[in-house]
Design an enzyme around this catalytic site. Structure first.
Site, PDB file in Angstrom:
ATOM      1  CE  LYS A   1      -2.486   0.919   3.941  1.00 15.45           C
ATOM      2  NZ  LYS A   1      -2.420   2.455   4.267  1.00 15.45           N
TER       3      LYS A   1
ATOM      4  NE  ARG B   1       6.111   6.540   0.641  1.00 15.44           N
ATOM      5  CZ  ARG B   1       5.399   6.431   1.697  1.00 15.44           C
ATOM      6  NH1 ARG B   1       4.323   5.676   1.523  1.00 15.44           N
ATOM      7  NH2 ARG B   1       5.573   6.861   2.780  1.00 15.44           N
TER       8      ARG B   1
ATOM      9  N   GLY C   1      -5.439   8.143   5.003  1.00 23.62           N
ATOM     10  CA  GLY C   1      -4.388   9.016   5.474  1.00 23.62           C
ATOM     11  C   GLY C   1      -3.283   9.593   4.762  1.00 23.62           C
TER      12      GLY C   1
ATOM     13  CD  GLN D   1       0.182   8.611   6.626  1.00 17.74           C
ATOM     14  OE1 GLN D   1      -0.494   9.344   7.480  1.00 17.74           O
ATOM     15  NE2 GLN D   1      -0.492   7.363   6.331  1.00 17.74           N
TER      16      GLN D   1
ATOM     17  CG  ASP E   1       0.700   0.412   9.594  1.00 19.33           C
ATOM     18  OD1 ASP E   1       0.226   1.367  10.362  1.00 19.33           O
ATOM     19  OD2 ASP E   1       1.183   0.570   8.422  1.00 19.33           O
TER      20      ASP E   1
HETATM   21  C1  S3P Z   1       2.286   5.037   6.068  1.00 16.80           C
HETATM   22  C2  S3P Z   1       2.991   5.391   7.382  1.00 16.80           C
HETATM   23  C3  S3P Z   1       2.436   5.185   8.660  1.00 16.80           C
HETATM   24  C4  S3P Z   1       1.508   4.053   8.543  1.00 16.80           C
HETATM   25  C5  S3P Z   1       0.458   3.989   7.486  1.00 16.80           C
HETATM   26  C6  S3P Z   1       1.055   4.167   6.239  1.00 16.80           C
HETATM   27  C7  S3P Z   1       2.904   5.615   4.698  1.00 16.80           C
HETATM   28  O1  S3P Z   1       1.829   6.163   9.180  1.00 16.80           O
HETATM   29  O2  S3P Z   1       0.930   3.754   9.764  1.00 16.80           O
HETATM   30  O3  S3P Z   1      -0.280   2.918   7.422  1.00 16.80           O
HETATM   31  O4  S3P Z   1       2.858   4.691   3.670  1.00 16.80           O
HETATM   32  O5  S3P Z   1       3.895   6.263   4.953  1.00 16.80           O
HETATM   33  P1  S3P Z   1       2.326   7.510   9.619  1.00 16.80           P
HETATM   34  O6  S3P Z   1       3.173   8.387   8.828  1.00 16.80           O
HETATM   35  O7  S3P Z   1       1.329   8.224  10.328  1.00 16.80           O
HETATM   36  O8  S3P Z   1       3.252   6.872  10.987  1.00 16.80           O
END
Ligand code: S3P
Length: 425
Positions: A21, A26, A93, A167, A313
């Site tokens: 994912k 990206r 998110g 993120q 996660d």
């Molecule tokens: C992710 C970063 C993590 C993770 C999310 C995916 C990413 O979140 O929990 O499922 O793809 O960069 P955070 O950046 O809030 O830690």
């Protein structure tokens, strides 16, 4: 949707899982900013990554393909056009936080929103650095989606991440693509580095030291062929399932084993899990390998500090394993769990109790004694994909048939989960 899960006697065979994912998001975003076509093979089938594809389409990018293979006709750094409607990030998110970095550097205004769960997730963490770069962003109550982003001429910053978050790091780096000069992100706890690897693959100039990532703005990015490895965070459910159920022996192919993600394997092996990686190769700068896992009695342990960030996660399914382990599992310093798709401290502990398992909710984690028996139960996903899948795994060790309510939530990252699980036993 409800799913009934009966106890398993053993999980066996060879499985393949959907594309990662994190990497899929990206690749889709950066390919849209590259010049020329990018073909992506094994793109995630999850709804989250499809939210990203749809947002890029609404921003004027032509994307062909279906299933797991897509061709993205990139239009270069200045090729996006103003969206004719609001951008829908769904439950994702990653989509809203990472795409906001790109939207901040445009010459037009955008509005991006999400579902009920996403509308409760904190956005100040990206609003602050983007404002420092010169972006104008408005949010509901100054912190929640929807976001209204007025594109601006951005300037580079040197940003120290206050919370470990890939993120947020990605958001700043993607905004940095539009800023003349060098954008630096400093992180004290190393988060997943798929963005750094992908940007380099597309031709960006990026320097990485132990704690700093420095990107030169306005690079020429070039479209290319990419293969997404399978998602280790999805594999986690099958790893724990095989560890829990006596007689299990599973092989999982082509899994992404990037060292910034694979703390899970070190943690499990450290507890005595029988896991092997017979093959390992590098694909588009990402390590990929086969994982073989065998039923094992595991000791249990403590997840805290940097490890909590690295396993964030996987904690829901590790909590299930912890309850069956010899010494139990304690999670501390993981308050971030409270602002995921659900408050995962609360939703994990709630479902553990339905399972007849003793578990204590802590402000920033949970404490779960070991050697506990699992009772058949009715679980609730609370609309959270990882909660649905974690308690499906728990149900395999229960003393009768269990029901998962809201099982459709798994589609956010892993629509094939129920069929793949059913094929293993
Ligand atoms: C992710 C970063 C993590 C993770 C999310 C995916 C990413 O979140 O929990 O499922 O793809 O960069 P955070 O950046 O809030 O830690």
């Amino acid at each position: 949707m409800q799913q009934r899960i009966s106890p398993a006697s053993a999980l066996t065979g060879s499985i393949t899982l959907p594309g990662d994912k994190s990497i899929s998001h990206r690749y889709a975003m950066i390919a849209s900013l590259a010049e020329g076509d990018t073909r992506i093979v094994n793109y995630s089938t999850g709804a989250d990554c499809h939210s990203t594809l749809e947002c890029m389409r609404v921003l004027g990018i032509e994307i062909e393909g279906q299933g797991t293979e897509f061709v993205i006709h990139g239009k270069g750094l200045d090729g996006l056009r103003a969206a004719t409607r609001d951008l829908d990030a769904g439950n994702s998110g990653s989509t809203i936080r990472m795409l906001s970095g790109i939207l901040a550097g445009q010459t037009f205004r955008s509005r991006i929103f999400g579902d009920e769960s996403l509308s409760r997730r904190p956005m100040q963490r990206i609003m602050k650095p983007l404002a420092e770069m010169g972006a104008h962003i408005r949010a509901r109550d100054d912190k929640f989606p929807p976001l209204e982003i007025e594109g601006a001429k951005l300037h580079p910053i040197d940003y120290a991440l206050p919370v470990p978050s890939a993120q947020v790091k990605t958001c700043v780096l993607l905004a940095g693509l539009f800023a003349e000069g060098e954008t630096t992100v400093t992180e004290t706890v190393r988060s997943r580095d798929h963005t750094e690897i992908a940007l380099r693959e597309f031709g960006a100039d990026l320097r990485v030291t132990r704690q700093k990532i420095t990107l030169t703005g306005r690079p020429k990015l070039t479209g290319r062929e990419l293969v997404v490895p399978s998602d280790l965070s999805s594999a986690a459910f099958f790893l724990v399932a095989a560890l829990l159920v006596p007689g299990s022996l599973l092989s999982i192919h082509g899994v992404g084993l990037n060292p910034t993600r694979s703390a899970l394997l070190d943690f499990l092996c450290g507890m005595g899990a029988k896991i092997q990686i017979p093959e390992l190769e590098s694909v588009n700068g990402e390590l990929v390998g086969e994982i073989q896992v065998q039923h094992s009695v595991v000791r249990g342990g403590v997840i805290e500090g940097g490890l909590a960030a690295a396993l964030i996660d996987e904690i829901p399914v590790l909590a299930v394993l912890g309850a069956a382990s010899e010494e139990g599992l304690t999670v501390k310093g993981a308050a971030e769990l409270r602002v995921k798709e659900t408050d995962r401290i609360r939703t994990v502990v709630d479902n553990l109790r339905r399972l007849g398992v003793e578990a204590e909710e802590l402000p920033d984690g949970m404490a779960i004694p070991g050697r506990q028996k699992f009772r058949a139960a009715e679980f609730d996903s609370f609309g959270d994909h990882r909660i649905a899948m974690a308690f499906a795994v728990a149900a395999l060790r229960a003393d009768g048939e269990s029901v998962i309510h809201g099982a459709e939530a798994a589609s956010v990252s892993f629509p094939e989960f129920w069929n793949t699980l059913a094929r293993c036993y």
